[in-house]
Design a protein around this motif. Sequence first.
Motif, PDB file in Angstrom:
ATOM      1  N   PHE A   1     -66.411  10.976   7.080  1.00 30.75           N
ATOM      2  CA  PHE A   1     -65.174  11.023   7.034  1.00 30.75           C
ATOM      3  C   PHE A   1     -64.474  10.995   8.587  1.00 30.75           C
ATOM      4  CE2 PHE A   1     -67.402  13.144   4.199  1.00 30.75           C
ATOM      5  CZ  PHE A   1     -67.040  13.358   2.541  1.00 30.75           C
ATOM      6  N   GLU A   2     -65.298  10.611   9.128  1.00 29.28           N
ATOM      7  CA  GLU A   2     -65.086  10.510  10.740  1.00 29.28           C
ATOM      8  C   GLU A   2     -64.348   9.083  11.129  1.00 29.28           C
ATOM      9  OE1 GLU A   2     -68.730  13.710  12.852  1.00 29.28           O
ATOM     10  OE2 GLU A   2     -68.745  11.021  13.574  1.00 29.28           O
ATOM     11  N   GLU A   3     -63.444   8.901  12.224  1.00 25.64           N
ATOM     12  CA  GLU A   3     -62.838   7.863  12.703  1.00 25.64           C
ATOM     13  C   GLU A   3     -63.490   7.001  14.654  1.00 25.64           C
ATOM     14  OE1 GLU A   3     -58.831   8.626  13.038  1.00 25.64           O
ATOM     15  OE2 GLU A   3     -58.854   8.836  10.553  1.00 25.64           O
ATOM     16  N   LYS A   4     -64.615   7.929  14.600  1.00 20.09           N
ATOM     17  CA  LYS A   4     -65.021   7.844  16.186  1.00 20.09           C
ATOM     18  C   LYS A   4     -65.409   5.351  16.051  1.00 20.09           C
ATOM     19  CE  LYS A   4     -68.363   8.526  19.594  1.00 20.09           C
ATOM     20  NZ  LYS A   4     -68.885   7.079  19.746  1.00 20.09           N
ATOM     21  N   ALA A   5     -65.840   5.665  14.848  1.00 16.06           N
ATOM     22  CA  ALA A   5     -66.947   4.239  14.907  1.00 16.06           C
ATOM     23  C   ALA A   5     -65.622   3.348  14.827  1.00 16.06           C
ATOM     24  CB  ALA A   5     -67.474   4.370  14.054  1.00 16.06           C
ATOM     25  N   LEU A   6     -64.841   4.092  14.042  1.00 18.70           N
ATOM     26  CA  LEU A   6     -63.354   2.932  13.709  1.00 18.70           C
ATOM     27  C   LEU A   6     -62.321   3.034  14.535  1.00 18.70           C
ATOM     28  CD1 LEU A   6     -62.314   4.517  10.046  1.00 18.70           C
ATOM     29  CD2 LEU A   6     -63.281   1.720  10.433  1.00 18.70           C
ATOM     30  N   LYS A   7     -62.084   3.780  15.238  1.00 17.53           N
ATOM     31  CA  LYS A   7     -61.790   3.507  17.342  1.00 17.53           C
ATOM     32  C   LYS A   7     -62.386   2.933  17.601  1.00 17.53           C
ATOM     33  CE  LYS A   7     -58.552   7.545  16.345  1.00 17.53           C
ATOM     34  NZ  LYS A   7     -58.458   9.970  16.006  1.00 17.53           N
ATOM     35  N   ASP A   8     -63.490   2.571  17.732  1.00 20.30           N
ATOM     36  CA  ASP A   8     -63.929   2.606  19.016  1.00 20.30           C
ATOM     37  C   ASP A   8     -64.324   1.394  18.848  1.00 20.30           C
ATOM     38  OD1 ASP A   8     -64.892   4.539  20.753  1.00 20.30           O
ATOM     39  OD2 ASP A   8     -67.133   4.823  19.781  1.00 20.30           O
ATOM     40  N   SER A   9     -64.408   0.592  17.587  1.00 17.56           N
ATOM     41  CA  SER A   9     -64.447  -0.696  17.316  1.00 17.56           C
ATOM     42  C   SER A   9     -63.047  -1.355  17.670  1.00 17.56           C
ATOM     43  CB  SER A   9     -64.426  -1.122  16.004  1.00 17.56           C
ATOM     44  OG  SER A   9     -65.572  -0.489  16.324  1.00 17.56           O
ATOM     45  N   GLN A  10     -62.092  -0.785  17.425  1.00 14.48           N
ATOM     46  CA  GLN A  10     -60.803  -0.797  17.127  1.00 14.48           C
ATOM     47  C   GLN A  10     -60.346  -1.503  19.085  1.00 14.48           C
ATOM     48  OE1 GLN A  10     -59.056  -3.326  15.116  1.00 14.48           O
ATOM     49  NE2 GLN A  10     -60.732  -2.570  13.568  1.00 14.48           N
TER      50      GLN A  10
ATOM     51  N   THR B   1     -66.780  -4.930  10.924  1.00 14.53           N
ATOM     52  CA  THR B   1     -66.223  -5.061  11.805  1.00 14.53           C
ATOM     53  C   THR B   1     -65.176  -6.488  12.457  1.00 14.53           C
ATOM     54  OG1 THR B   1     -65.117  -2.565  11.721  1.00 14.53           O
ATOM     55  CG2 THR B   1     -64.006  -4.123  13.102  1.00 14.53           C
ATOM     56  N   LEU B   2     -66.515  -6.426  13.326  1.00 18.88           N
ATOM     57  CA  LEU B   2     -66.304  -7.549  14.150  1.00 18.88           C
ATOM     58  C   LEU B   2     -66.368  -8.779  13.149  1.00 18.88           C
ATOM     59  CD1 LEU B   2     -68.470  -7.811  17.691  1.00 18.88           C
ATOM     60  CD2 LEU B   2     -66.506  -7.245  16.930  1.00 18.88           C
ATOM     61  N   LEU B   3     -67.096  -9.013  12.055  1.00 15.68           N
ATOM     62  CA  LEU B   3     -67.955  -9.786  11.225  1.00 15.68           C
ATOM     63  C   LEU B   3     -66.982 -10.352   9.887  1.00 15.68           C
ATOM     64  CD1 LEU B   3     -71.060  -9.699  10.413  1.00 15.68           C
ATOM     65  CD2 LEU B   3     -70.437 -11.455  11.358  1.00 15.68           C
ATOM     66  N   GLY B   4     -64.910  -9.063  10.101  1.00 11.69           N
ATOM     67  CA  GLY B   4     -64.227  -9.247   9.262  1.00 11.69           C
ATOM     68  C   GLY B   4     -63.853  -8.582   8.312  1.00 11.69           C
ATOM     69  N   TYR B   5     -64.990  -7.705   7.858  1.00 16.30           N
ATOM     70  CA  TYR B   5     -65.260  -6.374   6.782  1.00 16.30           C
ATOM     71  C   TYR B   5     -64.351  -5.935   7.302  1.00 16.30           C
ATOM     72  CZ  TYR B   5     -68.956  -9.020   5.079  1.00 16.30           C
ATOM     73  OH  TYR B   5     -69.969 -10.167   5.043  1.00 16.30           O
ATOM     74  N   ASP B   6     -63.529  -4.728   6.244  1.00 16.16           N
ATOM     75  CA  ASP B   6     -63.129  -3.539   6.038  1.00 16.16           C
ATOM     76  C   ASP B   6     -63.329  -2.809   6.096  1.00 16.16           C
ATOM     77  OD1 ASP B   6     -60.947  -1.663   5.837  1.00 16.16           O
ATOM     78  OD2 ASP B   6     -60.265  -2.691   4.200  1.00 16.16           O
ATOM     79  N   THR B   7     -63.726  -2.069   6.461  1.00 18.66           N
ATOM     80  CA  THR B   7     -65.157  -0.935   7.665  1.00 18.66           C
ATOM     81  C   THR B   7     -64.094   0.643   7.069  1.00 18.66           C
ATOM     82  OG1 THR B   7     -64.422  -1.021   9.726  1.00 18.66           O
ATOM     83  CG2 THR B   7     -66.147  -1.779   9.410  1.00 18.66           C
ATOM     84  N   LYS B   8     -62.990   0.603   6.584  1.00 18.68           N
ATOM     85  CA  LYS B   8     -61.936   1.820   6.887  1.00 18.68           C
ATOM     86  C   LYS B   8     -62.352   1.707   4.945  1.00 18.68           C
ATOM     87  CE  LYS B   8     -58.006   3.856   7.140  1.00 18.68           C
ATOM     88  NZ  LYS B   8     -56.397   3.751   6.949  1.00 18.68           N
ATOM     89  N   GLU B   9     -62.128   1.064   4.077  1.00 17.13           N
ATOM     90  CA  GLU B   9     -63.072   1.051   3.070  1.00 17.13           C
ATOM     91  C   GLU B   9     -64.210   1.218   2.577  1.00 17.13           C
ATOM     92  OE1 GLU B   9     -60.593   0.649   0.068  1.00 17.13           O
ATOM     93  OE2 GLU B   9     -58.917   1.193   1.006  1.00 17.13           O
ATOM     94  N   PHE B  10     -65.016   0.439   3.438  1.00 14.95           N
ATOM     95  CA  PHE B  10     -66.178   0.942   3.935  1.00 14.95           C
ATOM     96  C   PHE B  10     -66.169   2.337   3.839  1.00 14.95           C
ATOM     97  CE2 PHE B  10     -70.450   0.774   5.991  1.00 14.95           C
ATOM     98  CZ  PHE B  10     -71.661   1.045   4.767  1.00 14.95           C
ATOM     99  N   LEU B  11     -66.236   2.804   4.674  1.00  7.82           N
ATOM    100  CA  LEU B  11     -66.426   4.406   4.968  1.00  7.82           C
ATOM    101  C   LEU B  11     -65.490   5.422   3.992  1.00  7.82           C
ATOM    102  CD1 LEU B  11     -65.561   4.754   9.043  1.00  7.82           C
ATOM    103  CD2 LEU B  11     -67.570   4.972   7.318  1.00  7.82           C
TER     104      LEU B  11
END
Length: 423
Positions: free
Chosen positions: A48-57, A207-217
Motif C-alpha cells: 500500500f506504500e508508494e515510497k519504493a515506486l517514487k524512489d525508483s521513478q 522497474t529498471l528492467l521494465g516491469y509494471d511494478t505499480k501493478e505488482f504492488l
Amino acid sequence: MLTFNQYFDKNSELRHLAHPTKKALDNVFDIISSERKNKKSGYYELPFEEKALKDSQNYIQKNQALLNNIKNLVIIGIGGSSLGLKAIDGILYHLPSRKDIALIFLEHTDPIEIQKSLFGLEVKDSLFVIISKSGTTIETSSLMKYVIKRYNLLNSAQSKAHLIFITDEDSPLYFLAKEYKITVLTIAKNIGGRFSILSTVGIFPLTLLGYDTKEFLKGAAEFEKRFFERKEEHLLKKAIFLAKNRDRFPINILFSYSSAFRDFNSWYVQLWGESLGKLDIYGKKVGLTPIGLIGSIDQHSFLQLITQGLMDKTITFISLNRAKYTEPKIPDLKLKYLESTDFVNGTSFAKLLNLQQIATMETIQNEGIPTDHIEIDELCETSAGRLIIYFELLTSCVGGIFNINSYDQPGVEFGKIRLREMF
C-alpha cells in the motif's frame, strides 16, 4: 486470476483436520491482525506504500542518460536480497515489456562463479546495485569490495554513478554511501530480507528492467485486503492444517509446473525454512521442511519417493492455465519401435504438461497424501504480486500458530559469529 483448491480431506483420516472450527480460524486471524497493527514486520504495509515506486521513478528521471546505455544490472546481495528478485524476473521474463538488460547476480563467494559472472563486463554499460540491510554481511561486503577495487568505482563521480546502495537508514552501508557521495535508497528497519521483495529491494531493479511494478504492488494489495476482510479463508485453513499436523507431515513440497517458477521455488524454500525453523516460546524446536520441485522434470526423480516413501509430506501444486499456449505441438510423426508414444501426437506441449500435472496430482491424492492446488490464469505483474503476498501471509500464519518470531534468524547469526571467531 489465482484459483486456490484444497484437497486435504481426500484422506478420510484427515477430514476433520481439514475443516477447522470458526474459533480456530478467528484465533489465527487475530494473531496476524495484531502483528500487522503492532508493525511486528513492515511487509504488511509494503503493498500500500508508494515510497519504493517514487524512489525508483526519481532515480530514473535523474539518471536517464546513464540508464540509456545500461546493458548489465549487477545485483550484489545474498538470500532475501536476491532470491525475491530472481523469483519475479523468472516468472515475468517472457513479458514484452522486459528490457534487454542482463540481470547478473553476485551472491556466491565461489571464486569460479565470481570470475564467470563478471567475464567481459565493463563499467560503462553496467549498474552495480548493492543490497544489504546492514552492509556488513560478509558475502555481500566482500563481493562489493571486490567490484569496487576491480572496476575502480570510487575513483570519480562518473564511476560512482554506476554504483547504488539499498539498505536500512542509518546502517553502516548508509553512512558509507553518504561519505563517498554514492546514491543510496533506504528501506524500513522492520522489513526482513526474505519479506523484502515488495520494498525498494525488489521494486527498484524490477522497474529498471521494465516491469509494471505499480501493478505488482496492486496485485499484492488486492489479495492482502481481501485476506483481512476475511474473504480468503482458505489461507487460514491451510495454515492451521500444516501447523497442527507438523509432526505427521513435517515436509512441505511446492511442485511448480513451469520452469518459470524455478527461482520462485528457491525463494519459497528460504521464506519457509528460515521463518519457521525456530525455538518456540517454550524453548522447543519447531519447523517445517520446504522442498521445491519442477514438473514434469521432477516427476522422474522425486515422485517415486512421494508415492511410496514415508507418508510425511504435503504437496502444493502450482500450474498455469494453458489454454492460450497452443504452440508448439508434438508432430504427428509415427516412428517404428516407438508406437507406444503415439498417443500424444498432435497435442500441444502445454496440454501435455497440464495433463501430466493432473495425473501426478491424482496419483498422489490416491495415496492419501494431502495436496492443494494454485492455478494461475496468466503470468503477469498482478498475479506475481498476489502469489508473493499469499506465501508471505501463509508463513506468518503458521509462525503465529507455532508461537515463534517468524522474522528473525538467530541460527544464521550463530554461524556468522563462528566465522568471525575462525578468522
